[in-house]
Motif scaffolding. Structure first.
Motif, PDB file in Angstrom:
ATOM      1  N   GLU A 168       6.004  18.994  26.350  1.00 21.95           N
ATOM      2  CA  GLU A 168       7.003  19.415  27.334  1.00 21.95           C
ATOM      3  C   GLU A 168       7.668  18.218  28.006  1.00 21.95           C
ATOM      4  N   TYR A 169       6.895  17.163  28.274  1.00 20.76           N
ATOM      5  CA  TYR A 169       7.437  16.013  28.983  1.00 20.76           C
ATOM      6  C   TYR A 169       7.771  14.841  28.054  1.00 20.76           C
ATOM      7  N   GLY A 170       7.783  15.113  26.761  1.00 13.98           N
ATOM      8  CA  GLY A 170       8.231  14.116  25.793  1.00 13.98           C
ATOM      9  C   GLY A 170       7.323  12.916  25.655  1.00 13.98           C
ATOM     10  N   LEU A 171       6.021  13.102  25.826  1.00 12.52           N
ATOM     11  CA  LEU A 171       5.071  11.997  25.716  1.00 12.52           C
ATOM     12  C   LEU A 171       4.574  11.863  24.282  1.00 12.52           C
ATOM     13  N   ASP A 172       3.916  10.753  24.004  1.00 11.44           N
ATOM     14  CA  ASP A 172       3.306  10.522  22.696  1.00 11.44           C
ATOM     15  C   ASP A 172       2.265  11.617  22.449  1.00 11.44           C
ATOM     16  N   ASP A 173       2.449  12.393  21.373  1.00  3.35           N
ATOM     17  CA  ASP A 173       1.535  13.500  21.096  1.00  3.35           C
ATOM     18  C   ASP A 173       0.634  13.232  19.901  1.00  3.35           C
ATOM     19  N   SER A 174       0.362  11.958  19.631  1.00  7.20           N
ATOM     20  CA  SER A 174      -0.507  11.593  18.514  1.00  7.20           C
ATOM     21  C   SER A 174      -1.921  12.125  18.731  1.00  7.20           C
ATOM     22  N   GLU A 175      -2.513  12.637  17.657  1.00  7.63           N
ATOM     23  CA  GLU A 175      -3.894  13.123  17.721  1.00  7.63           C
ATOM     24  C   GLU A 175      -4.885  11.997  17.973  1.00  7.63           C
ATOM     25  N   GLU A 176      -4.467  10.765  17.715  1.00  7.10           N
ATOM     26  CA  GLU A 176      -5.332   9.605  17.970  1.00  7.10           C
ATOM     27  C   GLU A 176      -5.626   9.447  19.459  1.00  7.10           C
ATOM     28  N   LEU A 177      -4.798  10.064  20.304  1.00 13.69           N
ATOM     29  CA  LEU A 177      -4.974   9.965  21.753  1.00 13.69           C
ATOM     30  C   LEU A 177      -5.981  10.984  22.279  1.00 13.69           C
ATOM     31  N   ILE A 178      -6.569  11.777  21.394  1.00 14.22           N
ATOM     32  CA  ILE A 178      -7.526  12.807  21.787  1.00 14.22           C
ATOM     33  C   ILE A 178      -8.914  12.450  21.259  1.00 14.22           C
ATOM     34  N   THR A 179      -9.895  12.533  22.116  1.00 14.21           N
ATOM     35  CA  THR A 179     -11.285  12.318  21.686  1.00 14.21           C
ATOM     36  C   THR A 179     -12.172  13.333  22.401  1.00 14.21           C
ATOM     37  N   TYR A 180     -13.460  13.344  22.061  1.00 12.24           N
ATOM     38  CA  TYR A 180     -14.356  14.394  22.567  1.00 12.24           C
ATOM     39  C   TYR A 180     -15.624  13.784  23.166  1.00 12.24           C
ATOM     40  N   GLY A 181     -16.046  14.351  24.293  1.00 15.89           N
ATOM     41  CA  GLY A 181     -17.317  13.997  24.916  1.00 15.89           C
ATOM     42  C   GLY A 181     -18.181  15.234  25.039  1.00 15.89           C
ATOM     43  N   ASP A 182     -19.173  15.179  25.938  1.00 20.35           N
ATOM     44  CA  ASP A 182     -20.081  16.337  26.081  1.00 20.35           C
ATOM     45  C   ASP A 182     -20.201  16.800  27.533  1.00 20.35           C
ATOM     46  N   PHE A 183     -19.169  16.492  28.344  1.00 20.47           N
ATOM     47  CA  PHE A 183     -19.139  16.894  29.757  1.00 20.47           C
ATOM     48  C   PHE A 183     -20.176  16.158  30.601  1.00 20.47           C
ATOM     49  N   THR A 184     -20.778  15.066  30.089  1.00 21.08           N
ATOM     50  CA  THR A 184     -21.697  14.269  30.901  1.00 21.08           C
ATOM     51  C   THR A 184     -21.113  12.878  31.115  1.00 21.08           C
ATOM     52  N   GLU A 185     -21.763  12.121  32.006  1.00 20.66           N
ATOM     53  CA  GLU A 185     -21.273  10.784  32.343  1.00 20.66           C
ATOM     54  C   GLU A 185     -21.972   9.675  31.565  1.00 20.66           C
ATOM     55  N   PHE A 186     -22.689  10.033  30.506  1.00 21.30           N
ATOM     56  CA  PHE A 186     -23.571   9.071  29.854  1.00 21.30           C
ATOM     57  C   PHE A 186     -22.939   8.279  28.703  1.00 21.30           C
ATOM     58  N   TYR A 187     -21.679   8.526  28.372  1.00 21.91           N
ATOM     59  CA  TYR A 187     -21.129   7.902  27.176  1.00 21.91           C
ATOM     60  C   TYR A 187     -19.806   7.177  27.443  1.00 21.91           C
ATOM     61  N   PRO A 188     -19.852   6.044  28.160  1.00 24.72           N
ATOM     62  CA  PRO A 188     -18.623   5.276  28.397  1.00 24.72           C
ATOM     63  C   PRO A 188     -18.000   4.741  27.111  1.00 24.72           C
ATOM     64  N   GLU A 189     -18.805   4.626  26.057  1.00 28.57           N
ATOM     65  CA  GLU A 189     -18.287   4.099  24.794  1.00 28.57           C
ATOM     66  C   GLU A 189     -17.188   4.990  24.205  1.00 28.57           C
TER      67      GLU A 189
END
Length: 777
Positions: A168-189
């Motif tokens: 909608e706002y014309g931003l970079d929509d590359s899938e490379e910008l998406i990653t997944y965690g597990d809702f915890t604070e334990f994985y800064p990597e």
């Protein structure tokens, strides 16, 4: 007389802020509707299958046993934090789980399922506002997204909202910008990898605040500053957001409202009149997105500068409530709070006279300010934000008053009033700290006093627990124990034993204890009126008593929200005491048997047989013990059809170590390998020394394929040992793994032969790159 409802609330762990907030809201609503609330913090089902090796995490699955209470037909309605507790289940298993309460009406929170009513979160509005803010206010073009688990419904909706907003706002929509965690604070990597994979990334939107906290850690590791080098937003507006540096911009969703509405809805649900609801979300702007809180105040001030009278009051109230206040999920509550805010604003602005002077009556100003600042004490707004609103008001009238000395006088008065209040807050906090210290001392004495009474009647042990609970302020409690400790390894769903033993219960000052020979009840009576408070409604927290893989019973505590944090510690202390008492009891029985049993030789021979299975050098089973134990496991009918894994390992270059450094060092290396292998497997698994430098291990597994995981875990432990050891050589092993299904045709020798073949392949590859000597600096 209207029947009081018994409502079960199933949530995740009590150390999860969202789950606790749901409980807080539910407690408030239960008090309002005169309902009994039973809180079952059963955790995430199958959480033991998550890829996490933390020791504290290993036995969280034991809390899942609480869900067996849903089958007891003790509740009129069930509320489930469904999106959390079933987040690791496949769709079909989720639906199976929902059938456990039978025909009892169910309300689902943070998740939906066809055929069930639910209260969901508006995940899209808040995420869209976050992306919009980053794009329009800060000019970001490259915004990343850290999502939660792919099996979580809220996470999927937030991801969908992010994708829609960047387009909608014309931003970079590359899938490379998406990653997944597990809702915890334990994985800064996870954040570190996202930044490295996307040069020029300007901002990151996180699907919850815990993962945003891990983002702060990641930026610190990379020498980057949140809010400057990379902008950050979270989701949930957790309490710790204003404790972070910089303060975390987050999407506010009041989880307390979720719990509150769910309890209010139960009566309508039972009557068949309930309609699904959705909790609103909105962005709360702080410094982590690149904004400045003082600038926010200035923007509001600028927007009200040309207004006056009722228009000014109405506009400012709307802005302040939208920007700063917690949601009001009770209409009468909202009217009350709005009235306080309006009264204070009117008084404040009416101090400015038509001629531009400031009329200050210190007594009436103090009275109005006291009402206003109590909004913090009532939990509607934090103190820092309350003072920020003061800045907005002062900015406005300072432009209307001609004499600056009058403005300075007003500031002095407000500062004095503010100091008085903050001093009282500090005093109350000191009292809380002292009470916390007292409760911590009481907690620590539970185990001590139970052990001191271990040789008395069993009821005396639990009597001391009840004494401690009364001292801590819990209104009532019940202690239920199983006849014996029951092993629950998490491999199958827990079923409540048909018979339990109540060891003691109390209601205020009325205490009833039971000896070992009395107190047997059917499991269907756990929540019966006989043991629950009779003269009032109550809120009962239900907790399992367990250590490791062993379940001992249940603890039911009638609790206020302020005492939540101690309840699990109480259960833990009782459980540890039970384990210690059982160990001591077993030791005493063994000693007594040895003293009075005429067949001492039988016991001695048995002991010698056990010893003959142990390798004296390493302490693990020897070849005979290993094969004997494994054959017993394979022959056990309960293990038929289960998946298992066999491991074969031997040391690399034992001969070189013996020749170059002596046989004592070779023995040291062999002992080290045995220790590392033993620590790499569970206590229920089997590790053995086959002879020389060769070892084997056996484990029953539940995962599809864990060959690489086993090898990686062992090699990781080996590397950590070598890094810390001061020996001039490396201790290394080669590992072969073979997975198989247990059945009558399995021959352990053949299985180990296949694992040995895998070992040979690894050893052949390692010969090209193996290093035996450490470099000398």
């Amino acid at each position: 007389m209207k029947k009081r409802l018994n409502i079960a609330l199933c949530v995740g762990m009590l150390d999860a802020e969202i789950s606790v907030a749901i409980c807080e809201g539910a407690l408030n609503a239960a008090a309002k509707t005169d309902a009994n609330l039973f809180i079952l913090p059963g955790g995430i089902i199958n959480e033991r299958l998550r890829a996490n090796d933390e020791a504290w995490f290993r036995y969280n699955y034991q809390y899942n046993a609480l869900y067996s209470c849903l089958k007891l037909e003790s509740f009129d309605a069930v509320i489930m934090e469904y999106g959390v507790i079933t987040s690791l289940l496949e769709p079909e298993k989720k639906r199976t789980f929902l059938k456990e309460p039978g025909d009892v009406p169910i309300i689902l929170l943070a998740g939906t399922e066809e055929g069930y009513h639910s209260i969901t979160i508006d995940n899209k509005t808040g995420i869209r506002q976050a992306v919009q803010h980053l794009a329009l206010i800060h000019g970001c073009k490259k915004v990343g997204f850290v999502n939660g688990p792919k099996t979580n419904q809220d996470a999927n909706e937030r991801l969908e909202a992010y994708r829609e907003a960047v387009k909608e706002y014309g931003l970079d929509d590359s899938e490379e910008l998406i990653t997944y965690g597990d809702f915890t604070e334990f994985y800064p990597e996870i954040t570190e990898a996202l930044i490295k994979a996307n040069p020029g990334i300007e901002a990151i939107v996180y699907a919850n605040d815990q993962m945003a906290a891990s983002g702060y850690t990641a930026l610190k590791n990379m020498n980057l500053i949140p809010g400057k080098d990379i902008l950050i937003t979270g989701f949930d507006d957790s309490r710790f957001c204003i404790m972070m540096d910089p303060h975390l911009t987050s999407v506010k969703v009041d989880s307390r409202e979720t719990g509150y509405r769910a309890v209010l809805a139960c009566e309508e649900l039972i009557a068949g009149r309930y309609l699904d609801e959705q909790i609103a979300s909105r962005l709360v702007v702080r410094e982590s997105c690149g904004c400045d809180s003082s600038n926010i105040a200035m923007r509001i001030t600028d927007s009200i500068e040309q207004r006056s009278g009722e228009e000014l009051i109405g506009f400012l109230m709307q802005k302040v409530i939208e920007e700063y206040f917690n949601y009001f999920y009770d209409p009468s509550e909202k009217d009350s709070v709005t009235g306080i805010i309006k009264g204070y604003f009117e008084y404040y602005f009416n101090m400015v006279q038509p001629d531009g002077t400031l009329r200050i009556d210190e007594d009436s100003l103090e009275e109005e300010y006291r009402k206003y600042i109590r909004l913090n004490e009532m939990g509607y707004i934090n103190l820092e934000t309350l003072f920020l609103i003061d800045q907005i008001l002062y900015r406005y009238i300072s432009k209307k008053v001609r004499d600056i000395t009058q403005c300075i006088r007003l500031t002095e008065i407000i500062t004095i009033l503010r100091e008085r209040y903050t001093s009282s807050v500090r005093a109350k906090n000191l009292l809380k700290i002292e009470q916390n210290k007292t409760n911590e001392t009481i907690l620590g004495n539970i185990t001590r006093d139970m052990l001191l009474r271990q040789f008395q009647d069993e009821s005396k042990r639990y009597e001391t627990v009840i004494d401690k609970l009364q001292l801590m302020g819990y209104a009532s409690a019940c202690i239920y124990m199983y006849e014996n400790g029951i092993v629950n390894d998490g491999g199958s769903r827990w079923s409540m034993p048909r018979k339990l033993y109540i060891r003691g219960h109390y209601d205020k000052d009325e205490v009833k204890m039971y000896s070992e020979s009395e107190g047997a009840i059917g499991c269907e009576d756990i929540f019966s009126d006989k043991y629950m408070p009779k003269d009032r409604r109550f809120d009962m927290l239900v907790l399992p008593l367990f250590t490791g893989e062993v379940q001992y019973g249940l603890l039911l505590i009638e609790t206020e929200f302020e005492l939540f944090k101690y309840a699990q510690q109480v259960a833990c202390q009782i459980s540890i005491s039970m384990e210690a008492i059982n160990i001591i009891k077993e030791q005493r029985e063994i000693k007594k048997q040895l003293e009075v049993n005429l067949a001492k030789s039988v016991a001695a021979n048995k002991m010698l047989d056990e010893m003959s299975r142990i390798d004296p050098m390493t302490g693990v089973t020897n070849r005979r013990g290993f094969f004997t134990t494994i054959r017993e496991i394979i022959k056990d009918p309960q293990n038929r059809g289960k998946k298992a894994v066999a491991i074969y390992a031997d040391m690399d270059n034992l001969k070189i170590v013996n020749d170059e450094f002596g046989h004592d060092e070779g023995d040291f290396s062999i002992k080290t390998i045995a220790k590392i292998l033993s620590e790499s497997f569970r206590s229920s698994d089997v590790v053995g020394r086959m002879g020389g430098d060769e070892f084997a291990a056996f484990a029953i597994i539940t995962q599809e394929s864990c060959t690489d995981k086993i090898k990686d875990r062992i090699q990781k432990s080996m590397k950590e040992f070598n890094d810390q050891c001061d020996k001039p050589y490396y201790v290394n092993i080669s590992i072969g793994v073979h997975e198989f299904i247990i059945d009558d045709s399995v021959e352990i020798e053949q299985v180990l032969t296949k694992a040995d073949a895998d070992l040979y392949v690894e050893k052949k590859e390692k010969k090209k790159r193996i290093c035996i000597y450490k470099s000398v600096s």
